[in-house]
Write an enzyme that holds these catalytic residues in place. Structure first.
Site, PDB file in Angstrom:
ATOM      1  N   CYS A   1       0.818  -1.208   0.000  1.00 14.70           N
ATOM      2  CA  CYS A   1       0.000   0.000   0.000  1.00 14.70           C
ATOM      3  C   CYS A   1       0.857   1.266   0.000  1.00 14.70           C
ATOM      4  O   CYS A   1       1.965   1.264   0.523  1.00 14.70           O
ATOM      5  CB  CYS A   1      -0.880   0.019   1.224  1.00 14.70           C
TER       6      CYS A   1
ATOM      7  N   ARG B   1       5.228   0.330  -6.106  1.00 14.70           N
ATOM      8  CA  ARG B   1       5.159  -0.493  -4.902  1.00 14.70           C
ATOM      9  C   ARG B   1       4.235  -1.699  -5.081  1.00 14.70           C
ATOM     10  O   ARG B   1       4.281  -2.624  -4.283  1.00 14.70           O
ATOM     11  CB  ARG B   1       4.651   0.346  -3.730  1.00 14.70           C
TER      12      ARG B   1
ATOM     13  N   TRP C   1      -2.927  -2.712  -1.563  1.00 14.18           N
ATOM     14  CA  TRP C   1      -2.484  -4.067  -1.927  1.00 14.18           C
ATOM     15  C   TRP C   1      -3.215  -4.995  -0.964  1.00 14.18           C
ATOM     16  O   TRP C   1      -2.947  -4.978   0.238  1.00 14.18           O
ATOM     17  CB  TRP C   1      -0.972  -4.159  -1.765  1.00 14.18           C
TER      18      TRP C   1
ATOM     19  N   ASN D   1      -2.050   2.177   5.857  1.00 11.45           N
ATOM     20  CA  ASN D   1      -1.094   1.122   5.477  1.00 11.45           C
ATOM     21  C   ASN D   1      -0.836   0.280   6.712  1.00 11.45           C
ATOM     22  O   ASN D   1      -0.693   0.826   7.802  1.00 11.45           O
ATOM     23  CB  ASN D   1       0.251   1.720   5.050  1.00 11.45           C
ATOM     24  N   GLY D   2      -0.706  -1.030   6.534  1.00 16.38           N
ATOM     25  CA  GLY D   2      -0.406  -1.900   7.669  1.00 16.38           C
ATOM     26  C   GLY D   2      -1.548  -2.866   7.918  1.00 16.38           C
ATOM     27  O   GLY D   2      -2.426  -3.050   7.065  1.00 16.38           O
TER      28      GLY D   2
ATOM     29  N   GLU E   1      20.861 -15.058  -7.167  1.00 15.33           N
ATOM     30  CA  GLU E   1      20.255 -13.766  -7.493  1.00 15.33           C
ATOM     31  C   GLU E   1      19.786 -13.746  -8.953  1.00 15.33           C
ATOM     32  O   GLU E   1      18.706 -13.226  -9.259  1.00 15.33           O
ATOM     33  CB  GLU E   1      21.267 -12.638  -7.211  1.00 15.33           C
TER      34      GLU E   1
ATOM     35  N   LYS F   1      15.950 -13.049 -10.196  1.00 14.06           N
ATOM     36  CA  LYS F   1      15.610 -11.967 -11.134  1.00 14.06           C
ATOM     37  C   LYS F   1      14.764 -12.509 -12.275  1.00 14.06           C
ATOM     38  O   LYS F   1      13.766 -11.929 -12.663  1.00 14.06           O
ATOM     39  CB  LYS F   1      16.925 -11.371 -11.663  1.00 14.06           C
TER      40      LYS F   1
ATOM     41  N   GLU G   1      11.200 -13.416 -11.077  1.00 17.96           N
ATOM     42  CA  GLU G   1      10.369 -12.258 -10.726  1.00 17.96           C
ATOM     43  C   GLU G   1       9.748 -11.589 -11.934  1.00 17.96           C
ATOM     44  O   GLU G   1       8.574 -11.258 -11.918  1.00 17.96           O
ATOM     45  CB  GLU G   1      11.230 -11.190 -10.032  1.00 17.96           C
TER      46      GLU G   1
ATOM     47  N   HIS H   1      24.675 -34.806  -7.833  1.00 20.79           N
ATOM     48  CA  HIS H   1      23.974 -35.398  -6.693  1.00 20.79           C
ATOM     49  C   HIS H   1      22.456 -35.341  -6.864  1.00 20.79           C
ATOM     50  O   HIS H   1      21.728 -35.466  -5.885  1.00 20.79           O
ATOM     51  CB  HIS H   1      24.417 -34.705  -5.404  1.00 20.79           C
TER      52      HIS H   1
ATOM     53  N   LYS I   1       7.110  -3.677  -3.954  1.00 16.81           N
ATOM     54  CA  LYS I   1       8.485  -3.205  -3.785  1.00 16.81           C
ATOM     55  C   LYS I   1       8.967  -3.388  -2.357  1.00 16.81           C
ATOM     56  O   LYS I   1      10.060  -3.870  -2.121  1.00 16.81           O
ATOM     57  CB  LYS I   1       8.589  -1.733  -4.209  1.00 16.81           C
TER      58      LYS I   1
HETATM   59  C1  AGP Z   1      14.197  -8.164  -5.297  1.00 16.54           C
HETATM   60  O1  AGP Z   1      14.195  -8.100  -6.661  1.00 16.54           O
HETATM   61  C2  AGP Z   1      12.948  -8.309  -4.634  1.00 16.54           C
HETATM   62  N1  AGP Z   1      11.854  -7.752  -5.237  1.00 16.54           N
HETATM   63  C3  AGP Z   1      12.908  -8.649  -3.177  1.00 16.54           C
HETATM   64  O2  AGP Z   1      13.457  -9.923  -3.061  1.00 16.54           O
HETATM   65  C4  AGP Z   1      13.594  -7.675  -2.188  1.00 16.54           C
HETATM   66  O3  AGP Z   1      14.968  -7.689  -2.364  1.00 16.54           O
HETATM   67  C5  AGP Z   1      13.211  -8.097  -0.755  1.00 16.54           C
HETATM   68  O4  AGP Z   1      11.822  -7.994  -0.610  1.00 16.54           O
HETATM   69  C6  AGP Z   1      13.912  -7.292   0.299  1.00 16.54           C
HETATM   70  O5  AGP Z   1      13.565  -5.945   0.238  1.00 16.54           O
HETATM   71  P1  AGP Z   1      14.342  -4.862   1.083  1.00 16.54           P
HETATM   72  O6  AGP Z   1      15.756  -4.866   0.602  1.00 16.54           O
HETATM   73  O7  AGP Z   1      13.651  -3.571   0.825  1.00 16.54           O
HETATM   74  O8  AGP Z   1      14.264  -5.305   2.518  1.00 16.54           O
END
Ligand code: AGP
Length: 613
Positions: free
Chosen positions: A2, A27, A74, A100-101, A488, A492, A495, A511, A608
C-alpha cells in the site's frame, strides 16, 4: 504494497494526490482512491484497478479543494474491490481514513463497534479506524479545540498491529491528522505547502525538506502549522531532514522502464556508494559506525540477515568477510531467523540489509537480535527508514531511489558497501593481509568503470533472450561467489519473466539435478574464480554432453569452441565478482521479460517493499 499520499496547502489537491499515487505505483497495488473536502463534505473517488482509472473519472474535475488524502491498496483483508479500496468513511461520513499496515485486533474492534450500533460496508481491517474515531469524537466535549486530535489519539490507542494513517474530517476541514506505528510515513514541507507520503519519491518533486516520523508519532497538520506529538502524546519539536536525492532520479529519464534505467545507473550507484569511504592509499573510512578492535576481536560470529535480493547480497559478501576477518559468517533469511531461536548474544554482530529499510520480517528480526544483546548494523538505501532507527549503527548505500520492483542497483551497492565494511574490519583488526587488502581496494575503485564496460556488451544477451523466452525451466550454476550470484540471477528471472529456474552449486549437479538435464535445457554458468576454472568447465561440459545449451558469464580464459555463448566481463577478484557478473543476468531477465511483453517494473503479485509478514 500500500501507498499513502496527502496534501494540504494553497493549490488544488487532486492533481498532487494523483501525481503522488502514480509515483508510488512501483510499490504494487490493486486499487486506488482519494478523498478531498468539498463544501464541508468528504468526496471519495475510489476503485479497483490502476490510478489512471481514478484520474479518468469525470468527477475528479469537480474537486476544487486544497486538502486531501490518497491511497493505493495491496489487498490483505478482503479482495480487491471498490468497497475494500481506501479511503474508508465512518458511518456518518464525517471521517475519512487511509491506512497502510494491518490491524490485528480488527475483529474484536468490529464486534465492539457493532454493539455500539456501527455498520460495516467492507471486508477490510481498516474500516474500524474511522468508526472508532467517530465513536471517540462523539464522546469529546463539543467545543474542545482538540476534539479531533484527541479522538484520533484515543482510536489509535485501541489498535494492535501496524499502521500509517491519514485522517480527514468534514467538521474540521482545515486539517489532516496522521500517525504511524511500524509503517513508514513522512511529511514534506515547502513554505505553507505540506506533502504527506509513505515513501519519499512520491513527494520529492515538491520538496527536499522531509520530516521522518518515528513510531508512535502523531501529527496535526494545518495550512499554517504542524503540531508533532510523541507516543506519550507529548508535544515535541522536530526538524526536517534534507534529502539529497534528485527528483529526476525518481523518473524514467528517457528509459523505457525503471528497471533498465536502474541497471544502467550501476556505475554511478557503485561510485556513490564507495563515496568518501575509500580513497587511494588510505584506510577505509566508516565514520558512521564506531566499532573497536577490542569489540571485534571478541565476537564469535557475524550474522547477515535479510530477505530476497538483500539476503543474496549478504551471501555474496560472506566470503570476503571470512577471508579478511577470519570471523565465521552465517547468512540467514529474516523470516526464518526471527522464529528459529538463533544462538546469538552480545558476542554476535548482526548486519541487517534492507534496501527499503521497511521490510517487516527484517525489522522484527532486528528487534529480536537487540533483545538478545547483539550489536546491530543496518545497511539501507533509505534515509531514516525503520531499520536505520532500530539498529545500533547504520551504513547507507547511496544507490538513489530504486523504483522497479526487481532490485538491481541496490544489490550491487549492497555488496560494494559490505566489501568495504569487511576491509574496514580487517584494518581495525590489524590484519597482516596487506597485499590482498590493497589489491581489493584498488579493484573496488575500478568497479564503476568496469560496470560500464559490462553494460556495453548486450548483443549476445538480447539474442539469447529471443531464444529462451518461451522456456519453462532454466538452471544457473556456479561455485562459491559464483553460486551466490546464481541465486540472485535465478530470482531476477523468476520475478520478471515468470520462468521457473533453479540455482545450484556446480558440484552438486551430480547429486541429483543433472537428472533433469536433457536436450535443449538451458544452463547458465558463472566462472570468475581462477582457482576453480577447470572444475567449473567440467561441470558445464557434463550438461552439454547431455544436450543442454549454455550461456557462460566469465572473466577467465575459456574456449569459445566448447562454449559458443560467452559473455566476457572484466577481470576482478572473485571476492568482488558478483558486482559485475550479475549485470548480464539482470539484462537477460529484462530482455526475456520484454520479449514476453510483460510489465517489467510491476511484476504480478509482487510489491516493492514487503511491509507485512
Ligand atoms: C528483489 O528483486 C525483490 N523484489 C525482493 O526480493 C527484495 O529484495 C526483498 O523484498 C527485500 O527488500 P528490502 O531490501 O527492501 O528489505
Amino acid at each position: 504494497m500500500c501507498g499513502i499520499v496527502g496534501y494540504i496547502g494553497n493549490s488544488k489537491a487532486s492533481p498532487i494526490l494523483i501525481n503522488g499515487l502514480l509515483k508510488l505505483e512501483y510499490r504494487g497495488y490493486d486499487s486506488a482512491g482519494i478523498a478531498t473536502i468539498e463544501n464541508n463534505n468528504i468526496s471519495v473517488l475510489k476503485n479497483k484497478g490502476r490510478v489512471k482509472e481514478i484520474q479518468n473519472m469525470k468527477e475528479i474535475n469537480y474537486l476544487e479543494s486544497n486538502i486531501g488524502i490518497a491511497h493505493t491498496r495491496w489487498a490483505t483483508h478482503g479482495k480487491p474491490s471498490r468497497e475494500n479500496a481506501h479511503p474508508h468513511l465512518d458511518n456518518s461520513k464525517t471521517f475519512a481514513v487511509v491506512h497502510n499496515g494491518i490491524i490485528e485486533n480488527h475483529e474484536e474492534l468490529t464486534t465492539f463497534l457493532k454493539n455500539a450500533g456501527y455498520n460495516f460496508l467492507s471486508e477490510t481491517d481498516t474500516e474500524v479506524i474511522p468508526n472508532l474515531i467517530h465513536y471517540y469524537y462523539s464522546k469529546e466535549e463539543n467545543n474542545s479545540k482538540d476534539r479531533f486530535v484527541n479522538a484520533v489519539r484515543k482510536a489509535i490507542l485501541d489498535l494492535k498491529g501496524s499502521y500509517a494513517i491519514e485522517v480527514l474530517s468534514s467538521l474540521e476541514s482545515d486539517r489532516i491528522i496522521v500517525a504511524r506505528k511500524d509503517s513508514p510515513l513522512v511529511i514534506g514541507i515547502n513554505g505553507d505547502e505540506k506533502y504527506i507520503a509513505s515513501d519519499i519519491p512520491a513527494i520529492l518533486e515538491y520538496t527536499n525538506n522531509i520530516y521522518i516520523l518515528n513510531d508512535g508519532d502523531l501529527v496535526e497538520i494545518t495550512n499554517k502549522a504542524m503540531t508533532f506529538y510523541d507516543e506519550n502524546f507529548k508535544i515535541i519539536e522536530k526538524t526536517p531532514e534534507l534529502i539529497t536525492w534528485d527528483a529526476k532520479a525518481a523518473d524514467k529519464n528517457g528509459y523505457e522502464d525503471f528497471m533498465l534505467k536502474e541497471i544502467y545507473e550501476q556505475p554511478t550507484s557503485i561510485r556513490e556508494t564507495i563515496g568518501t569511504r575509500l580513497r587511494p592509499n588510505e584506510k577505509c573510512d566508516f565514520s558512521e559506525i564506531n566499532i573497536s578492535k577490542e569489540y571485534l576481536s571478541g565476537i564469535s560470529r557475524i550474522y547477515i540477515v535479510a530477505c530476497g535480493t538483500a539476503m543474496y547480497a549478504g551471501l555474496a559478501s560472506k566470503a570476503i568477510f571470512e577471508r579478511l576477518t577470519s570471523i565465521p559468517v552465517e547468512v540467514d533469511i529474516s523470516s526464518e531467523f526471527r522464529y528459529r531461536e538463533p544462538l546469538i548474544d552480545e558476542n554476535t554482530l548482526i548486519i541487517f540489509i534492507s534496501q527499503s529499510g521497511e521490510t517487516a520480517d527484517t525489522i522484527a528480526a532486528l528487534k529480536n537480535a537487540k533483545a538478545h544483546g547483539s550489536k546491530t548494523i543496518a545497511v539501507s538505501n533509505v534515509i531514516g527508514s525503520s531499520i536505520t532507527r532500530e539498529a545500533d549503527f547504520t551504513v547507507y548505500t547511496h544507490a538513489g531511489p530504486e523504483i522497479a520492483v526487481a532490485s538491481t542497483k541496490a544489490y550491487t551497492s549492497q555488496i560494494t558497501v559490505l566489501a568495504l565494511l569487511a576491509l574496514h574490519f580487517a584494518e581495525i583488526l590489524g590484519s597482516n593481509e596487506k597485499e590482498l587488502i590493497n589489491n581489493l581496494k584498488n579493484e573496488i575503485l575500478e568497479l564503476p568503470s568496469k560496470a560500464s564496460i559490462v553494460l556495453e556488451n548486450t548483443e549476445l544477451l538480447k539474442a539469447f533472450a529471443k531464444i529462451i523466452y518461451n522456456e519453462k525451466d532454466l538452471f544457473f550454476i556456479g561455485r562459491g561467489t559464483d553460486y551466490a550470484v546464481s541465486l540472485e540471477a535465478s530470482l531476477k528471472l523468476k520475478e520478471i519473466s515468470y520462468i521457473h529456474s533453479e540455482a545450484y552449486q556446480s558440484g552438486e549437479l551430480k547429486h541429483g539435478p543433472i537428472a533433469l538435464i536433457e536436450d535443449d535445457v538451458t544452463v547458465v554458468g558463472f566462472i570468475t574464480d581462477r582457482r576453480l576454472v577447470d572444475k567449473s568447465v567440467s561441470n558445464l561440459q557434463e550438461v552439454i554432453t547431455r544436450g543442454a545449451k549454455t550461456l557462460l558469464i566469465t572473466n577467465q580464459d575459456v574456449s569459445q569452441d566448447v562454449f559458443p555463448n560467452i559473455v566476457n566481463i572484466p577481470k576482478v577478484n572473485h571476492l568482488l565478482s558478483p558486482i559485475l557478473s550479475v549485470i548480464p543476468l539482470q539484462l537477460l531477465a529484462y530482455y526475456v521479460s520484454k520479449e514476453k511483453g510483460l510489465d517489467v517494473d510491476k511484476p504480478r503479485n509482487l510489491a516493492k517493499s514487503v511491509t507485512v509478514e
